[in-house]
Design a protein around this motif. Structure first.
Motif, PDB file in Angstrom:
ATOM      1  N   HIS A   1       0.858  -1.184   0.000  1.00  0.00           N
ATOM      2  CA  HIS A   1       0.000   0.000   0.000  1.00  0.00           C
ATOM      3  C   HIS A   1       0.895   1.235   0.000  1.00  0.00           C
ATOM      4  CE1 HIS A   1      -3.290   2.706   0.813  1.00  0.00           C
ATOM      5  NE2 HIS A   1      -4.131   1.705   0.701  1.00  0.00           N
ATOM      6  N   ALA A   2       1.633   1.382  -1.098  1.00  0.00           N
ATOM      7  CA  ALA A   2       2.556   2.510  -1.223  1.00  0.00           C
ATOM      8  C   ALA A   2       1.789   3.817  -1.363  1.00  0.00           C
ATOM      9  CB  ALA A   2       3.452   2.305  -2.436  1.00  0.00           C
ATOM     10  N   PRO A   3       2.339   4.920  -0.855  1.00  0.00           N
ATOM     11  CA  PRO A   3       1.697   6.219  -1.070  1.00  0.00           C
ATOM     12  C   PRO A   3       1.707   6.561  -2.555  1.00  0.00           C
ATOM     13  CG  PRO A   3       3.913   6.510  -0.203  1.00  0.00           C
ATOM     14  CD  PRO A   3       3.623   5.048  -0.126  1.00  0.00           C
ATOM     15  N   TYR A   4       0.607   7.154  -3.057  1.00  0.00           N
ATOM     16  CA  TYR A   4       0.569   7.482  -4.480  1.00  0.00           C
ATOM     17  C   TYR A   4      -0.090   8.832  -4.764  1.00  0.00           C
ATOM     18  CZ  TYR A   4      -4.198   5.507  -4.230  1.00  0.00           C
ATOM     19  OH  TYR A   4      -5.508   5.234  -3.885  1.00  0.00           O
ATOM     20  N   VAL A   5      -0.252   9.653  -3.748  1.00  0.00           N
ATOM     21  CA  VAL A   5      -0.797  10.991  -3.962  1.00  0.00           C
ATOM     22  C   VAL A   5       0.338  11.930  -4.386  1.00  0.00           C
ATOM     23  CG1 VAL A   5      -2.033  12.927  -2.926  1.00  0.00           C
ATOM     24  CG2 VAL A   5      -2.548  10.579  -2.192  1.00  0.00           C
ATOM     25  N   PRO A   6       0.207  12.617  -5.513  1.00  0.00           N
ATOM     26  CA  PRO A   6       1.242  13.596  -5.893  1.00  0.00           C
ATOM     27  C   PRO A   6       1.393  14.668  -4.818  1.00  0.00           C
ATOM     28  CG  PRO A   6      -0.209  13.139  -7.754  1.00  0.00           C
ATOM     29  CD  PRO A   6      -0.836  12.488  -6.547  1.00  0.00           C
ATOM     30  N   THR A   7       2.609  15.109  -4.606  1.00  0.00           N
ATOM     31  CA  THR A   7       2.883  16.069  -3.526  1.00  0.00           C
ATOM     32  C   THR A   7       1.968  17.289  -3.593  1.00  0.00           C
ATOM     33  OG1 THR A   7       5.200  15.372  -3.468  1.00  0.00           O
ATOM     34  CG2 THR A   7       4.664  17.492  -2.467  1.00  0.00           C
ATOM     35  N   ALA A   8       1.778  17.833  -4.781  1.00  0.00           N
ATOM     36  CA  ALA A   8       0.968  19.043  -4.920  1.00  0.00           C
ATOM     37  C   ALA A   8      -0.500  18.798  -4.592  1.00  0.00           C
ATOM     38  CB  ALA A   8       1.094  19.596  -6.338  1.00  0.00           C
ATOM     39  N   ALA A   9      -0.935  17.554  -4.664  1.00  0.00           N
ATOM     40  CA  ALA A   9      -2.343  17.236  -4.412  1.00  0.00           C
ATOM     41  C   ALA A   9      -2.646  17.011  -2.931  1.00  0.00           C
ATOM     42  CB  ALA A   9      -2.769  16.005  -5.215  1.00  0.00           C
ATOM     43  N   ILE A  10      -1.627  16.926  -2.089  1.00  0.00           N
ATOM     44  CA  ILE A  10      -1.853  16.707  -0.656  1.00  0.00           C
ATOM     45  C   ILE A  10      -2.726  17.819  -0.080  1.00  0.00           C
ATOM     46  CG2 ILE A  10      -0.755  16.567   1.607  1.00  0.00           C
ATOM     47  CD1 ILE A  10      -0.197  14.114   0.010  1.00  0.00           C
TER      48      ILE A  10
END
Length: 297
Positions: A184-193
């Motif tokens: 369950h790797a993180p996959y949210v782009p940094t800018a979308a946090i």
């Protein structure tokens, strides 16, 4: 005439639900009932309601999350598994059941990387137990707080939990023997946090959400390292966002694995599977009779 206990409880639930609804909680009535159940007294209830109204995840306040009909331990500061991840669970279950029915000896091996609270691996193990299959379960996370919670969740299935960065946390004896590598790797782009709901971006660990510029930094590391850990015919599974499928499947193919995409539109779930291609002489899965043994770190 004074109100009875049932009427008083109903009135309290209505008051709590009204406060939660005003704070933006969509399922205010359901949450009110759970907070009333969890609170030991009026003072405890006030604390829980105030924290929930301030945006803390309900699961952190309750100390558990319900997934696949079971309550699993979670804790403040730990990622809360989502219902959509049952897509990964179902695929892992099917692949491990097939491995157990194959010709190779020993228990099938399940590695749960970026395990967080360890819930996904535990759900897979529980489902398989109902089918008479007991996988060797190894979970790992970089966060010691999450790993401690995961140890509670995987304990009923003799799961082992270690702390460290991705493959560095796995027992070396698992190399080349993993039938399913669930990540369950993180996959949210940094800018979308910044666009995520406050309860996620402010109360869940950044490392469990932030996947880098395009969201796939950790995914690429996992995929690149997977061939060395997978048994012949073994698979790596991970979630992605809608705009990440092409890049993710390209990374899987570049690692020499066969990519496959899973979708559950009703749950809003999207995942990628990368499978190690079987070679001549791999009929036993390449794991040997010791596959079900306990390896040290």
């Amino acid at each position: 005439m004074t109100a009875g206990p049932a009427a008083e409880e109903a009135a309290a639930a209505a008051r709590v639900a009204a406060r939660l609804r005003a704070a933006g909680c969509v399922f205010a009535e359901d949450e009110a009932a759970l907070l009333l159940e969890a609170a030991g007294d009026d003072a405890g209830l006030e604390v829980l309601v105030a924290r929930r109204a301030a945006g803390e995840p309900l699961e952190h306040l309750l100390g558990w999350v319900e997934l696949d009909g079971e309550r699993w331990a979670v804790a403040p500061g730990v990622f809360v598994p989502r219902q959509r991840s049952l897509l990964l669970v179902a695929e892992a279950e099917a692949l491990l059941a097939a491995a157990a029915a194959g010709a190779h000896p020993g228990a099938p091996v399940l590695a749960d990387l970026c395990c967080g609270a360890g819930v996904l691996g535990a759900v897979v193990a529980r489902r398989l137990a109902g089918r008479g299959v007991r996988p060797a379960l190894h979970a790992a996370d970089v966060d010691p707080v999450a790993a401690a919670v995961a140890a509670r969740n995987v304990a009923p299935w003799a799961g082992e939990v270690t702390t460290g960065d991705l493959y560095a946390a796995l027992p070396p004896g698992l190399r080349g023997r993993v039938d399913v590598l669930l990540c369950h790797a993180p996959y949210v782009p940094t800018a979308a946090i910044a666009t995520m709901p406050p309860e996620a971006r402010e109360h869940e660990p950044r490392a469990a959400l932030d996947g880098g510029a395009d969201g796939l930094d950790v995914v690429r590391r996992v995929v690149a390292g997977a061939p060395a850990w997978l048994a012949p015919g073994g698979s790596v599974l991970f979630e992605v966002g809608a705009g990440q499928v092409d890049a993710a499947t390209a990374a899987v193919a570049a690692a020499g694995l066969a990519p496959r995409v899973l979708r559950d539109d009703d749950a809003g779930a999207l995942a990628v599977v990368g499978t190690a291609v079987l070679r001549t002489g791999d009929a036993d899965g390449g794991r040997g009779p010791e596959a079900g043994g306990d390896d040290g770190p």
